[in-house]
Scaffold this motif. Structure first.
Motif, short mmCIF file in Angstrom:
data_model
loop_
_atom_site.label_atom_id
_atom_site.label_comp_id
_atom_site.label_asym_id
_atom_site.label_seq_id
_atom_site.Cartn_x
_atom_site.Cartn_y
_atom_site.Cartn_z
N VAL A 1 0.84 -1.20 0.00
CA VAL A 1 0.00 0.00 0.00
C VAL A 1 0.88 1.25 0.00
CG1 VAL A 1 -1.63 1.34 1.38
CG2 VAL A 1 -1.99 -1.11 1.05
N GLU A 2 1.94 1.22 0.82
CA GLU A 2 2.83 2.37 0.87
C GLU A 2 3.53 2.61 -0.47
OE1 GLU A 2 5.47 1.52 4.05
OE2 GLU A 2 3.96 1.84 5.63
N GLN A 3 3.96 1.51 -1.12
CA GLN A 3 4.65 1.64 -2.41
C GLN A 3 3.72 2.14 -3.50
OE1 GLN A 3 6.34 -2.21 -3.13
NE2 GLN A 3 7.82 -2.07 -1.43
N ALA A 4 2.47 1.66 -3.46
CA ALA A 4 1.51 2.03 -4.51
C ALA A 4 0.79 3.34 -4.21
CB ALA A 4 0.50 0.90 -4.70
N GLY A 5 1.03 3.86 -3.00
CA GLY A 5 0.32 5.10 -2.65
C GLY A 5 -1.16 4.87 -2.53
N GLY A 6 -1.52 3.76 -1.91
CA GLY A 6 -2.94 3.37 -1.81
C GLY A 6 -3.74 4.29 -0.91
N PRO A 7 -5.04 4.03 -0.80
CA PRO A 7 -5.94 4.87 0.02
C PRO A 7 -5.49 4.88 1.48
CG PRO A 7 -7.20 3.38 -1.39
CD PRO A 7 -5.78 2.94 -1.47
N VAL A 8 -5.61 6.06 2.12
CA VAL A 8 -5.22 6.20 3.51
C VAL A 8 -6.08 5.33 4.42
CG1 VAL A 8 -5.05 7.84 5.43
CG2 VAL A 8 -4.39 8.54 3.13
N GLN A 9 -7.38 5.17 4.05
CA GLN A 9 -8.28 4.37 4.87
C GLN A 9 -7.83 2.91 4.93
OE1 GLN A 9 -9.13 6.39 2.46
NE2 GLN A 9 -10.82 7.76 3.06
N VAL A 10 -7.34 2.40 3.80
CA VAL A 10 -6.87 1.02 3.77
C VAL A 10 -5.63 0.87 4.64
CG1 VAL A 10 -5.94 -0.81 2.31
CG2 VAL A 10 -7.85 0.59 1.49
N GLU A 11 -4.73 1.85 4.54
CA GLU A 11 -3.52 1.79 5.34
C GLU A 11 -3.83 1.82 6.84
OE1 GLU A 11 0.72 4.20 5.90
OE2 GLU A 11 -0.72 4.81 4.35
N ARG A 12 -4.79 2.67 7.23
CA ARG A 12 -5.18 2.74 8.65
C ARG A 12 -5.81 1.43 9.12
NH1 ARG A 12 -8.00 8.76 8.87
NH2 ARG A 12 -6.05 9.98 8.82
N ALA A 13 -6.63 0.84 8.27
CA ALA A 13 -7.26 -0.43 8.63
C ALA A 13 -6.23 -1.53 8.82
CB ALA A 13 -8.28 -0.84 7.57
N LEU A 14 -5.22 -1.56 7.93
CA LEU A 14 -4.16 -2.56 8.04
C LEU A 14 -3.32 -2.33 9.29
CD1 LEU A 14 -3.01 -2.80 4.31
CD2 LEU A 14 -4.22 -4.55 5.62
#
Length: 364
Positions: free
Chosen positions: A169-182
């Motif tokens: 997620v960090e490499q792809a610049g994914g959604p912040v919500q997904v990163e927080r959930a993970l």
């Protein structure tokens, strides 16, 4: 031998002792404390053993006053059979009889010292309680060891997947919500790993890492772990923790696990009730035993008397998918901390589960 209000008659012409003299003399041959009381309750005669064991009591010369002193606040107007002497701390079995003394009827009291028997019974009861606790601890320990072993590998895999997902997620610049959930999922996985580690230490009978801990911080950690679940169910959680509550002497991770289990059970109990009634409350206070008492209250359906009787038994559960070991493990953890886990119905419907812990100041 000590005598009082002696009502003796002169000896006869043959020089034989009178009946009162013979009766009083017989008391001296009794190997236990023995005394005779007249109909009005006054002491007529008592042997040397009676004087030694009860002479210090000001009431020893009057039957009813003596019984009231020995029986204490538990007195119900009846003659007690077993009493604790307040002046000596020794236990006595009291036996009463009727006899004739100098032509009058008297009450005869025999007091047998049973202190050793009481101490033996208390010691036996203590040993039984320790054996029961050890047996329960071993049963729960075996279950906990099995679960810890079985959960360790899948939990490690979960941690690896979460860490890998976070990197992607960090490499792809994914959604912040997904990163927080993970990140939240990883936090809970790390907490679960710590719990399993401490359970293993507990099973191996090592001393928990007990220290001073603030209950409000423990409660905050637990509520953060269950925040998403509470929001999903639209459940209100109220905290009633005093700001100046004394620190507890406890292993933080173990007590977090106990509180987490009780709060999760409370949430589960309110799944089927109307949303407006879903209210969970966590209170803490100093109780009369100078311990910290924590209470988790819900507004669920409550428990039947039959369910209450088996509540803390291993493998008993009211859930369709439960294993029935959560409360048993919680009780063992709390008892290991020299506390008590308890249940009581909540006024107005629902349940209250609570536990006690020693204050840190009381152990330093």
């Amino acid at each position: 031998m000590v005598t009082a209000k002696r009502r003796s008659k002169p000896s006869d012409a043959s020089g034989a002792a009178s009946a009162p003299d013979r009766d009083a003399g017989l008391l001296g041959a009794v190997p236990f404390a023995c005394a005779m009381f007249a109909g009005d309750g006054a002491l007529v005669a008592g042997n040397a053993r009676y004087r030694e064991e009860f002479g210090e009591l000001a009431e020893h010369g009057e039957r009813d006053a003596l019984l009231a002193r020995l029986q204490g606040e538990a007195g119900d107007g009846e003659r007690p059979r077993e009493v604790l002497a307040p002046h000596s701390g020794r236990w006595y079995a009291l036996h009463w009889g009727r006899a004739e003394h100098g032509g009058d009827h008297v009450d005869v009291l025999t007091a047998i010292d049973i202190s050793e028997r009481i101490e033996t019974l208390d010691s036996h009861k203590t040993r039984q309680e320790k054996l029961l606790f050890t047996s329960r601890l071993m049963s729960v320990g075996e279950m906990a060891a099995t679960l810890a072993h079985e959960l360790n590998q899948p939990l490690a895999a979960i941690m690896n997947y979460l860490n890998g997902s976070l990197r992607l997620v960090e490499q792809a610049g994914g959604p912040v919500q997904v990163e927080r959930a993970l990140q939240a999922a990883r936090t809970q996985a790390e907490h679960a790993s710590a719990v399993i580690s401490r359970v293993r230490e507990f099973v191996r009978a090592r001393e928990p890492r007990r220290d001073a801990h603030d209950l409000s911080q423990i409660a905050a950690t637990v509520l953060e772990l269950l925040r998403l679940e509470a929001e999903r169910l639209q459940l209100r959680i109220d905290l009633g923790l005093p700001t100046r509550l004394a620190p507890v002497f406890a292993d933080r991770v173990m007590i977090e696990q106990v509180l987490l289990n009780l709060v999760k059970n409370a949430i589960e109990a309110m799944r089927e009730i109307p949303t407006a009634r879903r209210e969970l409350r966590i209170d803490a206070r100093m109780n009369l035993d100078d311990q910290i008492e924590v209470r988790v209250s819900d507004r669920g359906a409550g428990l039947s008397p039959a369910e209450q009787d088996q509540l803390f038994s291993p493998f008993f559960t009211t859930k369709t998918d439960g294993l029935g070991i959560g409360l048993a493990i919680c009780r063992s953890i709390i008892e290991y901390h020299e506390g008590r886990l308890f249940f009581e119905p909540r006024d107005g419907g629902g349940s209250v589960f609570g536990f006690t812990l020693p204050r840190f100041e009381a152990r330093t």
